[in-house]
Structures are given as structure tokens and as C-alpha cells.
Scaffold this motif. Structure first.
Motif, mmCIF file in Angstrom:
data_model
loop_
_atom_site.group_PDB
_atom_site.id
_atom_site.type_symbol
_atom_site.label_atom_id
_atom_site.label_comp_id
_atom_site.label_asym_id
_atom_site.label_seq_id
_atom_site.Cartn_x
_atom_site.Cartn_y
_atom_site.Cartn_z
ATOM 1 N N GLU A 203 -105.426 13.820 -27.524
ATOM 2 C CA GLU A 203 -106.709 13.517 -26.875
ATOM 3 C C GLU A 203 -107.880 13.680 -27.834
ATOM 4 O O GLU A 203 -108.840 12.897 -27.804
ATOM 5 C CB GLU A 203 -106.875 14.448 -25.666
ATOM 6 N N LYS A 204 -107.831 14.693 -28.729
ATOM 7 C CA LYS A 204 -108.905 14.854 -29.724
ATOM 8 C C LYS A 204 -108.979 13.647 -30.649
ATOM 9 O O LYS A 204 -110.060 13.150 -31.003
ATOM 10 C CB LYS A 204 -108.665 16.129 -30.522
ATOM 11 N N ASN A 205 -107.801 13.166 -31.117
ATOM 12 C CA ASN A 205 -107.804 11.995 -31.992
ATOM 13 C C ASN A 205 -108.337 10.748 -31.266
ATOM 14 O O ASN A 205 -109.050 9.918 -31.856
ATOM 15 C CB ASN A 205 -106.388 11.743 -32.507
ATOM 16 N N GLN A 206 -108.007 10.655 -29.976
ATOM 17 C CA GLN A 206 -108.495 9.496 -29.212
ATOM 18 C C GLN A 206 -110.022 9.553 -29.053
ATOM 19 O O GLN A 206 -110.713 8.528 -29.174
ATOM 20 C CB GLN A 206 -107.821 9.484 -27.828
ATOM 21 N N GLU A 207 -110.547 10.731 -28.768
ATOM 22 C CA GLU A 207 -112.007 10.878 -28.666
ATOM 23 C C GLU A 207 -112.680 10.611 -30.009
ATOM 24 O O GLU A 207 -113.753 9.994 -30.071
ATOM 25 C CB GLU A 207 -112.346 12.280 -28.178
ATOM 26 N N ALA A 208 -112.077 11.071 -31.115
ATOM 27 C CA ALA A 208 -112.646 10.817 -32.440
ATOM 28 C C ALA A 208 -112.667 9.323 -32.750
ATOM 29 O O ALA A 208 -113.623 8.794 -33.363
ATOM 30 C CB ALA A 208 -111.853 11.590 -33.487
#
Length: 394
Positions: A203-208
Motif C-alpha cells: 500500500e505504501k508503494n501504491q500511494e508513492a
């Protein structure tokens, strides 16, 4: 008795022929009246006859005066010159064939008001082409030129400064876009590892990735808007700079127009103009409006007369008719002339709109120092008997 009979016989004859004779005891004799005085009726008849003779004499004098005036006008207009011809007299004004009107400079750009004459050639001066005729005060134009020149240079420097700022801002924005694009590519690579990462890291990579994509799109959009805004600001300063340069050029050209030169060889003639609340010729120190004709340069070597012919005399005129020109101011001067121009249309007369007149122009052969423009002249045109009705269109 015989003597008394003669007296009695003579008495009736005397009474019939001279009834006015008084008899003894008559009223006339008693009043002491003149025996030769006419009766009252004959006295009235005598007064009537004297009055009629006076009236006839007065009428005769009036008719004779009118006839003399009419004959004088006819003599001025048509003088007999022999069998089959007459002379028509026209009146007009002399003018130069070659002349130039000198106009006060018409200034370009902003309105600068009245012009002050600082130098003026006197009337009657002979000038040649290129000679200075008049000069006007050019301080206002010089001051305007200096002010606008300083403003132009300041705005030109400001344009260069703003252009340099825009170039630096453009380079910085391009660097930010390249960096944002690099971050977007890196985020896209990280997003491909979602199966290998934990759910939280995924999820962090998707938000980034979403943040990098939004940053990149925002920088691309604002980049064009910043360029348009910067270009508009620089263009506004450029317009101010160009306007200052145009006004500067106008002031420089106006300063050059303050010196008026002759375009032909001739004699200076000053016009009567309205100045300072009165009519008069222009002088040094006077103020005139731009565009007003205050001077003329005329070539006295070629002169002509512009006259007007009434509708009756115009029919007897034709081109190249010979004439004699006389100046009213100098009656001893006589010049040969020729009809050169005839107006095709008439204008209203001076006394009635029903009376028409035509403008005609006569050339003058020869020259004289006294022959100058605006002199009243009389033109005698020789009209032959066969020329009647020819008109201007033959």
C-alpha cells in the motif's frame, strides 16, 4: 354830333377786342389794378404749363443720367474695336503659376500646442531652393526626446532583466519536471513488487506511485501556465518600451520639422493670419497653430490672372483667345495674355443665385518687378463676331 357818333361807333369794337379795358366806374379801375394783368383762368393755365415743363425737364434729366450710366457700364464691358468685333472686359486677381504654400509643422505623436516662431524671412525676400524660411522653438521637442529616450532605455533594460528571470525559472521548472518524471518511473518499478512485499509495504508503494504521478502531471501543467504568464508580463514591458521608442522618434522628427526650407526659387509672401486676437502677418515671436498656412513662396517669372465671366460673356470665350492685361495699381503697365483655362461648371453670382459665373484663367506674357500676386487686374478679351456661341467646349 358826327364826332360823338364816331366815338359811339368805336366803343363796341374796343370792348370786344379788349374786354379788360376799364370803363369809368368799373371795379378794376377802382382797385387800381394793372390794365395788362391776365384774368384768373389764364393765370392757372400758365402755372400748369410751367409745372408740366418742369416735370418734363426733370424726367429728361433722369433718363439722360440713367442712359449715361448704362452706356458707361456697356463701355467697360464691351468696347467697339471695329467692324465685326468687340472687347469684353473681365476683372480678376493676379497669381503665380508656380507657388508653394508654407505650412506650420504638423507634429506627430502627442499634442504639443502652439508653435513659437524664432526666425522668419521678411516678405519680399528672394530665396532659392533649400534656403531656410522659418524656424520654430524646438525646446519642447528636444525635452520630449530626452525624456522618452531615458524611458526607453530603462524599459529595454527591464525587458532584458525579466527575460533573464524567465529563463532561470524555466530551467528550474524543467529540472523539477525531469526529477518528478524520474520519481514516477522509480515508483512504477516499486509497484511491480507488490506480490513480494507485505500488504502494508504494498500500500505504501501504491500511494508513492500515485503521489509521483500527480506531482509529475502538476508540474507539466503549471509549466505551461508559468510560461504564458511570464511571456505576458515581458510583452507588456516590451509594448511600453516600443511606445517610448515611437514617441522618442516622433520627438526627434518633430525637432527636425522645426526648420522650414524653401522647395522652389521665388519671392517670399507673408499671409495674413489670425494671431493673438487679431489679423496680421506672422512675425518673430508669434505663436501659430500647427498646420496653418502663414507664408508662400511664389515664382514671379510666370504669372496668370484668375477672373470670372458671367453666363453671357462666357459663351463668347474660347481657349487661346488673345487679351490685354492691365493692373489697377499700375495703369501704365500692359501685358499680353491668352486664355488658358475655362471652368466646366458655373458658380452662383455675388448678387443673385440665379446669375451664374464661370472661372477663367489667363496667362501673362513677360514679367515685371511690379507684377506680384494678389493684385487686381482688368482683362480685355478680343471677341470676333464669328466667335459668338462657340463656348468652352470647342
Amino acid at each position: 354830333m358826327h364826332l360823338s357818333g364816331e366815338k359811339v361807333g368805336v366803343k363796341p369794337a374796343v370792348e370786344l377786342s379788349t374786354p379788360a379795358l376799364d370803363t369809368p366806374g368799373s371795379p378794376s379801375s377802382e382797385a387800381g389794378a394793372d390794365p395788362e394783368q391776365p384774368p384768373h383762368g389764364k393765370r392757372q393755365l400758365l402755372v400748369y404749363v410751367v409745372a408740366m415743363l418742369s416735370v418734363l425737364l426733370l424726367v429728361s434729366l433722369i433718363l439722360k443720367t440713367v442712359s449715361n450710366k448704362s452706356a458707361l457700364r456697356t463701355a467697360k464691358r464691351a468696347l467697339s474695336i471695329g467692324d465685326g468685333g468687340r472687347t469684353i472686359r473681365l476683372t480678376g486677381t493676379t497669381e503665380a503659376v508656380n507657388m508653394r504654400s508654407i505650412v506650420a509643422p504638423i507634429l506627430e505623436g502627442e499634442h504639443l500646442g502652439m508653435l513659437t516662431i524664432t526666425k522668419l524671412v521678411p516678405a519680399g525676400t528672394k530665396v532659392h531652393r533649400g534656403d531656410v524660411l522659418a524656424e520654430f522653438d524646438r525646446q519642447a521637442q528636444t525635452r520630449e526626446f530626452i525624456d522618452k529616450q531615458a524611458q526607453y532605455e530603462d524599459l529595454a533594460n527591464k525587458v532584458m532583466e525579466e527575460q533573464a528571470k524567465e529563463n532561470a525559472a524555466r530551467a528550474a521548472d524543467e529540472t523539477d519536471i525531469v526529477e518528478a518524471e524520474s520519481n514516477l518511473r522509480k515508483a512504477e518499478l516499486e509497484a511491480q513488487k507488490l506480490e513480494l512485499l507485505s500488504r502494508i509495504d504494498a500500500e505504501k508503494n501504491q500511494e508513492a506511485l500515485q503521489e509521483a504521478r500527480a506531482t509529475f502531471q502538476q508540474l507539466r501543467t503549471t509549466f505551461d501556465l508559468k510560461r504564458q504568464s511570464a511571456h505576458a508580463g515581458i510583452r507588456l514591458i516590451e509594448l511600453q518600451r516600443d511606445r517610448a521608442r515611437q514617441v522618442m522618434k516622433h520627438a526627434q522628427k518633430n525637432a527636425e520639422l522645426m526648420e522650414v526650407r524653401a522647395t522652389i526659387d521665388g519671392v517670399v509672401v507673408l499671409n495674413t493670419i489670425w494671431k493673438q486676437g487679431k489679423m496680421g502677418e506672422a512675425q518673430e515671436g508669434d505663436q501659430v497653430r500647427p498646420g496653418i498656412i502663414f507664408m508662400q513662396v511664389v515664382d514671379p517669372s510666370q504669372m496668370q490672372v484668375r477672373a470670372f465671366a458671367n453666363q453671357e460673356d462666357f459663351l463668347n470665350l474660347q481657349l487661346e483667345q488673345q487679351a490685354q492685361v492691365r493692373l489697377d495699381a499700375y495703369p501704365q503697365l500692359v501685358f499680353a495674355g491668352s486664355l488658358e483655362e475655362m471652368a466646366p461648371a458655373a458658380t452662383s453670382g455675388d448678387f443673385s443665385p440665379k446669375l451664374r459665373k464661370f472661372a477663367v484663367v489667363f496667362s501673362i506674357a513677360g514679367s515685371d518687378p511690379k507684377l506680384m500676386p494678389d493684385l487686381s487686374a482688368a482683362v480685355d478679351v478680343n471677341v470676333s463676331a464669328q466667335a459668338g456661341g462657340v463656348g468652352a467646349f470647342h
